[in-house]
Design a protein around this motif. Sequence first.
Motif, mmCIF file in Angstrom:
data_model
loop_
_atom_site.group_PDB
_atom_site.id
_atom_site.type_symbol
_atom_site.label_atom_id
_atom_site.label_comp_id
_atom_site.label_asym_id
_atom_site.label_seq_id
_atom_site.Cartn_x
_atom_site.Cartn_y
_atom_site.Cartn_z
ATOM 1 N N UNK A 28 2.441 -5.861 -8.258
ATOM 2 C CA UNK A 28 2.626 -6.375 -6.899
ATOM 3 C C UNK A 28 3.650 -7.508 -6.886
ATOM 4 N N UNK A 29 3.520 -8.441 -7.812
ATOM 5 C CA UNK A 29 4.457 -9.569 -7.856
ATOM 6 C C UNK A 29 5.855 -9.117 -8.253
ATOM 7 N N UNK A 30 5.928 -8.115 -9.084
ATOM 8 C CA UNK A 30 7.216 -7.669 -9.600
ATOM 9 C C UNK A 30 7.956 -6.758 -8.627
ATOM 10 N N UNK A 31 7.219 -5.901 -7.875
ATOM 11 C CA UNK A 31 7.890 -4.827 -7.145
ATOM 12 C C UNK A 31 7.647 -4.787 -5.637
ATOM 13 N N UNK A 32 6.578 -5.371 -5.134
ATOM 14 C CA UNK A 32 6.295 -5.257 -3.698
ATOM 15 C C UNK A 32 7.324 -6.062 -2.903
ATOM 16 N N UNK A 33 8.124 -5.353 -2.104
ATOM 17 C CA UNK A 33 9.263 -5.996 -1.435
ATOM 18 C C UNK A 33 8.844 -6.955 -0.323
ATOM 19 N N UNK A 34 7.611 -6.837 0.162
ATOM 20 C CA UNK A 34 7.186 -7.702 1.258
ATOM 21 C C UNK A 34 6.045 -8.622 0.900
ATOM 22 N N UNK A 35 5.843 -8.857 -0.390
ATOM 23 C CA UNK A 35 4.657 -9.612 -0.815
ATOM 24 C C UNK A 35 4.626 -11.025 -0.236
ATOM 25 N N UNK A 36 5.794 -11.640 -0.030
ATOM 26 C CA UNK A 36 5.829 -13.008 0.506
ATOM 27 C C UNK A 36 6.452 -13.063 1.900
ATOM 28 N N UNK A 37 6.450 -11.935 2.601
ATOM 29 C CA UNK A 37 7.058 -11.901 3.937
ATOM 30 C C UNK A 37 6.187 -12.663 4.937
#
Length: 468
Positions: A28-37
Amino acid sequence: MIIPAFAQNSTLTVPQLKKDFKVFRGILEEMHAGIYWYSSKAEMDQAFDQVAQALNKSMTEQAFFQKLASITAKIKCGHTWIATSKPLRKHLWEHNKLMPVQVKIVQNKMYCFTNVSDNQALKPGNEILQINHLKVDSLIKLMNYYSPGDGYIDQARVTRVQRYFPYFYTLYIDQPSQYQITFLNKQKQKQTITLAAEPLQKVLPKRERKRIPLIQLKFIKNPKVAVLKVIGFDNWKIGKKKYKFKRVLEQCFAKIDSAKVDNLIIDVRNNHGGVEKFGMALHAYLTDKPFHFYKGMYFRNKRTKYRRYTSTSWLTYQLYKIALKFDKLNDSTYALKSDDNMDLYHRAGQSFKGKVYVLINRESYSTTGDFAAMTHYKKLATFVGTETAGGYYGNTSDYEFEVKLPNSKIRVGVPLCRYETNIPMDKKLFGRGTIPHHRVEPTMEDILNKRDVALEYTLQLIKKIQTK
């Protein structure tokens, strides 16, 4: 989405839990493009750390699943999904019993929609106040806590969960043999009954899925108006016949043009999205000007060390790395250099010149949310209904990794691409969906009577304008 499931509740050891959590957090931290949106890194770190600290003793798969689901919900991305292991899911479908009541949430109140138990004291339309030890406001909070959805559109999350509320209760709250339900009867008096849990086949009997056209056009004489209903942005098939979305759309607008109507209602309620290009195609009939639908498509990383835990083959992964070309904006943002979805879109031919109305609701999502946002921003239509489930500034979807955690076999869907609509940022709208100009929401009575209040309101609005 959450894919409900419950099964033989295997117990995981602390090393197994920690290994699974390392993979879960890592990808999740490495690949999710919206994790901190919508949630900051500090907020996500806190959520991850709280779960990590709780993994100090063995626990069941169900308990572990609940902790992971709270994190996927925290990301606030409707395309991020989590599912239990297949054995757990199989147990639910074949052996477990569920609450025999389907519900509807209307204006933060819960109502009975169907009751398949032998005790029919609880009737469709009765307001439910409490189920076992939990009052409805607590149940709604739990629905928001565990359910993913775009941004801060909480009511859309609840709307999605209500469709499988008996599953939700089983997976996240309890698996009782009986349900004590307190409700308001027809006389608005409090009443409490006890209902036995029932088999899945009785609660949700299998029904043959009827294939229907995804684009439907009808004309109304008074007032003279065309109603274009778009159920999904996809090609479709009925029997052996295949239908192309753009071709059918072209035929519909030709009929609208021939009918010489001045008012067009586009109904995208309960449309969960589909192909981005088809959303652009519909938008193009409302404007003569070429447009960029998306201003950018962004990835968090170009590669992952967790590929072996995904369903993506080594060959597909290598092709992914070769085919996609990026501009590196910073250490955690890679902008896709080129994609059809970012091209200048222009349709040959004239657009519809009359007045346009768009019907939306809390199940207008994904590509539908993007279509609504762009059409709303450009002031090409008057919007009627309730706020969309899809975010105003885009969504994180596509190029998905399906991850299977090594010990629990819990599966997680991780979208890799963040689509940003070509709309200037307004902080007041960030995290919201498209908000209608005229808010019209059906009551529970309207739902039971199958009354389309949003369409009725729009037709009256057209009549009112015509008589001025």
